[in-house]
Design a protein around this motif. Structure first.
Motif, PDB file in Angstrom:
ATOM      1  N   GLY A 199      70.282 -23.990  39.787  1.00  0.00           N
ATOM      2  CA  GLY A 199      69.681 -23.143  40.803  1.00  0.00           C
ATOM      3  C   GLY A 199      69.672 -21.669  40.501  1.00  0.00           C
ATOM      4  O   GLY A 199      69.194 -20.881  41.301  1.00  0.00           O
ATOM      5  N   ASN A 200      70.213 -21.267  39.361  1.00  0.00           N
ATOM      6  CA  ASN A 200      70.164 -19.852  39.006  1.00  0.00           C
ATOM      7  C   ASN A 200      70.004 -19.724  37.493  1.00  0.00           C
ATOM      8  O   ASN A 200      70.157 -20.679  36.764  1.00  0.00           O
ATOM      9  N   ASP A 201      69.669 -18.543  37.047  1.00  0.00           N
ATOM     10  CA  ASP A 201      69.565 -18.280  35.617  1.00  0.00           C
ATOM     11  C   ASP A 201      70.921 -17.736  35.164  1.00  0.00           C
ATOM     12  O   ASP A 201      71.221 -16.555  35.391  1.00  0.00           O
ATOM     13  N   PRO A 202      71.732 -18.568  34.549  1.00  0.00           N
ATOM     14  CA  PRO A 202      73.109 -18.171  34.250  1.00  0.00           C
ATOM     15  C   PRO A 202      73.292 -17.402  32.945  1.00  0.00           C
ATOM     16  O   PRO A 202      74.412 -17.075  32.602  1.00  0.00           O
ATOM     17  N   MET A 203      72.218 -17.107  32.221  1.00  0.00           N
ATOM     18  CA  MET A 203      72.356 -16.562  30.869  1.00  0.00           C
ATOM     19  C   MET A 203      73.189 -15.276  30.827  1.00  0.00           C
ATOM     20  O   MET A 203      74.117 -15.161  30.029  1.00  0.00           O
ATOM     21  N   LEU A 204      72.888 -14.305  31.684  1.00  0.00           N
ATOM     22  CA  LEU A 204      73.626 -13.047  31.659  1.00  0.00           C
ATOM     23  C   LEU A 204      75.103 -13.277  31.996  1.00  0.00           C
ATOM     24  O   LEU A 204      75.991 -12.731  31.341  1.00  0.00           O
ATOM     25  N   GLU A 205      75.356 -14.117  32.995  1.00  0.00           N
ATOM     26  CA  GLU A 205      76.741 -14.428  33.374  1.00  0.00           C
ATOM     27  C   GLU A 205      77.478 -15.100  32.216  1.00  0.00           C
ATOM     28  O   GLU A 205      78.616 -14.747  31.899  1.00  0.00           O
TER      29      GLU A 205
END
Length: 162
Positions: free
Chosen positions: A95-101
């Motif tokens: 449900g989210n774009d986790p790449m930066l995290e």
């Protein structure tokens, strides 16, 4: 903790992060081991229907709780492992774009690993020399690999490419 150790940890963390970027971004070493599931859309729909919570799953299932001490239950599990494909399934939240995290967490763990290695090397006498201190850091890496990755490969049957 001295400024030199902190600086060495930061430099080592940056190097580790950059090497990870090169191996994943340019050499694409992960594509040797991570395969796509045919009809992944149908597979994902099946997972949604099962309403699996995020977690790490093994199949065929293994006895849990007191059943894992029961020889008959363990014999049944061994038979299931001999007859069927075996595997692991990681179900993560979506449900989210986790790449930066994930990149931020990766850098923090790289920095902390390098910081610990710099601290261990700082404990070694200075007259030992660079080569032996470098070998100490390599030994730390080998210990980590043997205790985690090699063990997972043995117990979870990771392919040798992994």
């Amino acid at each position: 903790m001295s400024f030199r150790i902190l600086l060495a940890g930061l430099a080592g963390g940056v190097v580790m992060f950059c090497v990870g970027f090169v191996t994943h971004g340019f050499f694409q070493l992960q594509s040797r081991t991570l395969l796509n599931i045919p009809d992944s859309v149908g597979f994902i729909e099946n997972l949604k229907e099962r309403a699996l919570k995020p977690g790490f799953y093994i199949y065929p299932d293994m006895p849990t709780g007191q059943d894992r001490y029961d020889p008959e239950e363990m014999a049944e599990a061994s038979k299931r492992f001999e007859m069927a494909p075996t595997g692991l399934l990681l179900v993560a939240r979506g449900g989210n774009d986790p790449m930066l995290e994930m990149l931020a967490k990766e850098f923090v763990t790289n920095f902390l690993s390098a910081l610990l290695a710099a601290w261990v090397v700082a404990l070694v006498a200075a007259d030992v020399g660079f080569g032996r201190r470098w070998l100490a850091v390599v030994a730390i890496g080998l210990i980590a690999w043997l205790s985690i990755a090699a063990s997972y490969g043995i117990w979870y049957r990771f392919p040798h490419d992994f």
